[in-house]
Design an enzyme around this catalytic site. Structure first.
Site, PDB file in Angstrom:
ATOM      1  CG  ASP A  13      -7.475   1.886   4.304  1.00  0.00           C
ATOM      2  OD1 ASP A  13      -7.768   0.681   4.389  1.00  0.00           O
ATOM      3  OD2 ASP A  13      -6.308   2.303   4.414  1.00  0.00           O
ATOM      4  CB  SER A  14      -7.570   0.415   8.594  1.00  0.00           C
ATOM      5  OG  SER A  14      -6.485   0.220   7.710  1.00  0.00           O
ATOM      6  CB  CYS A  76      -9.943  -1.207   3.865  1.00  0.00           C
ATOM      7  SG  CYS A  76      -9.203  -2.309   5.081  1.00  0.00           S
ATOM      8  CD  GLU A 156      -0.604   3.683   8.729  1.00  0.00           C
ATOM      9  OE1 GLU A 156      -0.456   4.656   9.480  1.00  0.00           O
ATOM     10  OE2 GLU A 156      -1.551   3.580   7.917  1.00  0.00           O
ATOM     11  CB  CYS A 192      -2.616  -4.656   1.859  1.00  0.00           C
ATOM     12  SG  CYS A 192      -2.580  -3.444   3.200  1.00  0.00           S
ATOM     13  CG  HIS A 194      -1.299   0.447   4.529  1.00  0.00           C
ATOM     14  ND1 HIS A 194      -2.663   0.322   4.685  1.00  0.00           N
ATOM     15  CD2 HIS A 194      -0.896   1.351   5.453  1.00  0.00           C
ATOM     16  CE1 HIS A 194      -3.055   1.105   5.674  1.00  0.00           C
ATOM     17  NE2 HIS A 194      -2.005   1.743   6.149  1.00  0.00           N
TER      18      HIS A 194
HETATM   19  N1  DGL Z   1      -5.119  -0.992   4.135  1.00  0.00           N
HETATM   20  C1  DGL Z   1      -5.718  -2.172   4.684  1.00  0.00           C
HETATM   21  C2  DGL Z   1      -6.019  -3.184   3.586  1.00  0.00           C
HETATM   22  O1  DGL Z   1      -6.101  -2.813   2.408  1.00  0.00           O
HETATM   23  C3  DGL Z   1      -4.951  -2.877   5.759  1.00  0.00           C
HETATM   24  C4  DGL Z   1      -4.152  -2.141   6.720  1.00  0.00           C
HETATM   25  C5  DGL Z   1      -4.514  -2.564   8.131  1.00  0.00           C
HETATM   26  O2  DGL Z   1      -4.044  -3.637   8.562  1.00  0.00           O
HETATM   27  O3  DGL Z   1      -5.285  -1.863   8.729  1.00  0.00           O
HETATM   28  O4  DGL Z   1      -6.186  -4.346   3.856  1.00  0.00           O
END
Ligand code: DGL
Length: 283
Positions: A13-14, A76, A156, A192, A194
């Protein structure tokens, strides 16, 4: 290339968001080793253009391939929406599972009225990947996608369950209050990885009549059936290690990531790595 059952599952993931998927995977497949890579140096992916996300994803995956993974989970949504096809070509014959299709499947199963609201990053919304995946399963479904980029920063920051998160969710979602009841979605997808950290704030803003789904559990189930189909599930004697790597900031990764993983870990548990030397060609 032949994959072996005792190789790890690679997941990336990012940042820390994909740890929600790693947690679900580790719970469902306790004997499998999991190697997690959070590309925290390049976070956020969700506001970047497709070419950048594709390049980042290719580098992250190149790093995981070098470590001998038997299956890749793109944990992600942004990378799944923008780069999945590209990654399938790069990795063949290693199987690749993204989070969009499992999330869409969970939504279609949860919805009664076929009206869906997708909360995701700007880049995921731009390509309407969830709309396509949901309508593939239910051609009559109505899907609205909403970019909620600030949720990434709140997650975050460890501010998922604060008054700021509630106010932000209320602001993004206030249009729902003006909708005629017959047009309201009955299902909201956390598109997402997050966003599960803001589940309570988002739930309050949505109201009790809208069910929240995310793709963590359904992605883990998709991985399980893919590995089973290929006879690549780890034997029951397997220890099931979860190894964590990140491209920047072990302290921050541990501090924030523990909430995503549902288990405390320390900076010493993280391998800091550089997946993108300046002169390296994209693998
Ligand atoms: N966790 C990432 C997703 O599921 C996005 C977070 C980011 O913008 O890097 O899209």
């Amino acid at each position: 290339m032949t994959m072996q059952a005792n190789q790890p599952i690679g997941i990336f993931d990012s940042g820390v968001g994909g740890l929600t998927v790693a947690h679900a995977l580790h719970s469902l497949l306790p004997h499998d080793d999991v190697l997690y890579l959070g590309d925290s140096a390049r976070l956020p992916y969700g506001t970047k253009c497709p070419a950048s996300v594709e390049g980042y994803a290719r580098h992250a995956v190149g790093w995981l391939i070098e470590r001998g993974i038997k299956l890749l989970v793109v944990a992600c949504n942004t990378a799944s929406a923008l780069a999945l096809d590209d990654l399938c070509v790069q990795l063949a014959p290693i199987p690749v599972i993204g989070v969009v299709e499992p999330g869409a499947r969970a939504a279609v199963e949860a919805s009664v009225n076929g009206r869906h609201l997708v909360l995701a990053t700007e880049s995921t919304v731009r390509v309407q990947a969830y709309t396509a995946a949901i309508q593939q399963l239910d051609a009559a479904a109505q899907v609205e996608e909403l970019a909620c980029s600030v949720f990434v920063a709140l997650a975050e920051e460890g501010w998922g369950d604060t008054s700021v998160a509630r106010e932000t969710a209320g602001r993004y979602l206030r249009f729902l209050k003006l909708m005629p009841p017959a047009e309201r979605p009955d299902c909201a997808i956390l598109g997402c990885t997050h966003f599960p950290l803001l589940r309570s704030a988002i739930g309050d803003a949505l109201g009790a009549d809208i069910t929240i789904v995310d793709s963590a559990t359904t992605t883990a189930t998709a991985v399980q059936s893919a590995l089973k189909g290929l006879s690549l599930l780890a034997p029951e004697s397997g220890h099931g290690d979860l190894r964590l790597s990140a491209t920047d900031g072990a302290d921050r990764f541990a501090r924030i990531g523990s909430a995503f993983l549902g288990k405390k870990f320390s900076p010493a548990d993280i391998e800091l790595t550089d997946i993108h030397p300046a002169d390296a060609p994209v693998p």
